[in-house]
Design a protein around this motif. Structure first.
Motif, PDB file in Angstrom:
ATOM      1  N   PHE A  34       0.841  -1.193   0.000  1.00  0.00           N
ATOM      2  CA  PHE A  34       0.000   0.000   0.000  1.00  0.00           C
ATOM      3  C   PHE A  34       0.873   1.239   0.000  1.00  0.00           C
ATOM      4  O   PHE A  34       1.738   1.389   0.843  1.00  0.00           O
ATOM      5  N   GLY A  35       0.646   2.096  -0.980  1.00  0.00           N
ATOM      6  CA  GLY A  35       1.343   3.373  -1.042  1.00  0.00           C
ATOM      7  C   GLY A  35       0.385   4.526  -0.884  1.00  0.00           C
ATOM      8  O   GLY A  35       0.595   5.426  -0.087  1.00  0.00           O
ATOM      9  N   GLU A  36      -0.715   4.495  -1.648  1.00  0.00           N
ATOM     10  CA  GLU A  36      -1.752   5.508  -1.526  1.00  0.00           C
ATOM     11  C   GLU A  36      -3.011   5.047  -2.253  1.00  0.00           C
ATOM     12  O   GLU A  36      -2.964   4.176  -3.116  1.00  0.00           O
ATOM     13  N   ALA A  37      -4.121   5.647  -1.882  1.00  0.00           N
ATOM     14  CA  ALA A  37      -5.389   5.444  -2.574  1.00  0.00           C
ATOM     15  C   ALA A  37      -5.871   6.818  -3.013  1.00  0.00           C
ATOM     16  O   ALA A  37      -5.796   7.777  -2.256  1.00  0.00           O
ATOM     17  N   ARG A  55       7.410   2.110 -11.936  1.00  0.00           N
ATOM     18  CA  ARG A  55       7.585   1.315 -10.720  1.00  0.00           C
ATOM     19  C   ARG A  55       6.260   0.968 -10.040  1.00  0.00           C
ATOM     20  O   ARG A  55       6.187   0.009  -9.293  1.00  0.00           O
ATOM     21  N   MET A  56       5.226   1.755 -10.282  1.00  0.00           N
ATOM     22  CA  MET A  56       3.952   1.621  -9.561  1.00  0.00           C
ATOM     23  C   MET A  56       3.062   0.525 -10.167  1.00  0.00           C
ATOM     24  O   MET A  56       2.935   0.427 -11.383  1.00  0.00           O
ATOM     25  N   LEU A 120      -5.836   1.966  -6.007  1.00  0.00           N
ATOM     26  CA  LEU A 120      -5.197   1.500  -4.776  1.00  0.00           C
ATOM     27  C   LEU A 120      -3.773   1.110  -5.168  1.00  0.00           C
ATOM     28  O   LEU A 120      -3.505  -0.026  -5.548  1.00  0.00           O
ATOM     29  N   ALA A 121      -2.884   2.082  -5.134  1.00  0.00           N
ATOM     30  CA  ALA A 121      -1.529   1.924  -5.661  1.00  0.00           C
ATOM     31  C   ALA A 121      -0.559   1.435  -4.592  1.00  0.00           C
ATOM     32  O   ALA A 121      -0.762   1.659  -3.397  1.00  0.00           O
ATOM     33  N   ASP A 122       0.499   0.785  -5.048  1.00  0.00           N
ATOM     34  CA  ASP A 122       1.501   0.266  -4.115  1.00  0.00           C
ATOM     35  C   ASP A 122       2.552   1.305  -3.737  1.00  0.00           C
ATOM     36  O   ASP A 122       3.328   1.083  -2.818  1.00  0.00           O
ATOM     37  N   LEU A 123       2.602   2.428  -4.451  1.00  0.00           N
ATOM     38  CA  LEU A 123       3.556   3.510  -4.167  1.00  0.00           C
ATOM     39  C   LEU A 123       2.819   4.832  -4.051  1.00  0.00           C
ATOM     40  O   LEU A 123       1.760   5.006  -4.658  1.00  0.00           O
TER      41      LEU A 123
END
Length: 146
Positions: A34-37, A55-56, A120-123
């Protein structure tokens, strides 16, 4: 689907007081971190042109409206290099689209009502890891009824 791209059916639970629409769990396929939503809207008929995250990983959900996502793979050594895929995500076709790094994506609002997507991004967002291209970068028929 393009190599590494996932389309995961999601649960929509209808309740008298209002629906519950699942998004993602840490145990789901496609979850990396989880990076940001964030939410993004797109108007009817409008196309947001090509963007590629280096990268995302994106996890895209459309709880309102209807959005056509078009993906293009130009990754060297990918088994789907040169291929284009299109999919529509909406509450009626409720799924999560997982897009790994280095896949080009453009999308179009298909509903005359609110077209809303959740990523729902990982970065966390980093403008330095994004490549952008004009709409004509990849040939695709964006006609609304196609």
């Amino acid at each position: 689907m393009l190599d590494g791209v996932l389309l995961t059916p999601l649960r929509r639970i209808s309740l008298d007081a209002g629906d519950v629409l699942h998004g993602i769990k840490s145990s789901d396929p496609g979850y990396v971190a989880f990076g940001e939503a964030y939410f993004s809207t797109i108007h009817y008929g409008v196309i947001k042109p090509w963007k590629r995250h280096n990268r995302m990983t994106l996890n895209l959900v459309v709880p309102s409206g209807s959005i056509r996502f078009v993906l293009y793979d130009d990754r060297p050594n990918s088994p789907t290099q040169g291929k284009i895929e299109s999919t529509i995500v909406s509450p009626e076709n409720y799924q999560r689209l997982t897009v790994p790094p280095r896949i080009w994506m453009a999308f179009q609002g298909l509903s005359q009502e609110l077209n809303l997507l959740l990523n729902l991004a990982d970065l966390e967002h980093d403008p330095e890891e994004i490549d952008r291209a004009e709409l004509n970068f990849v040939p695709f028929d964006w006609t609304l009824n196609s």
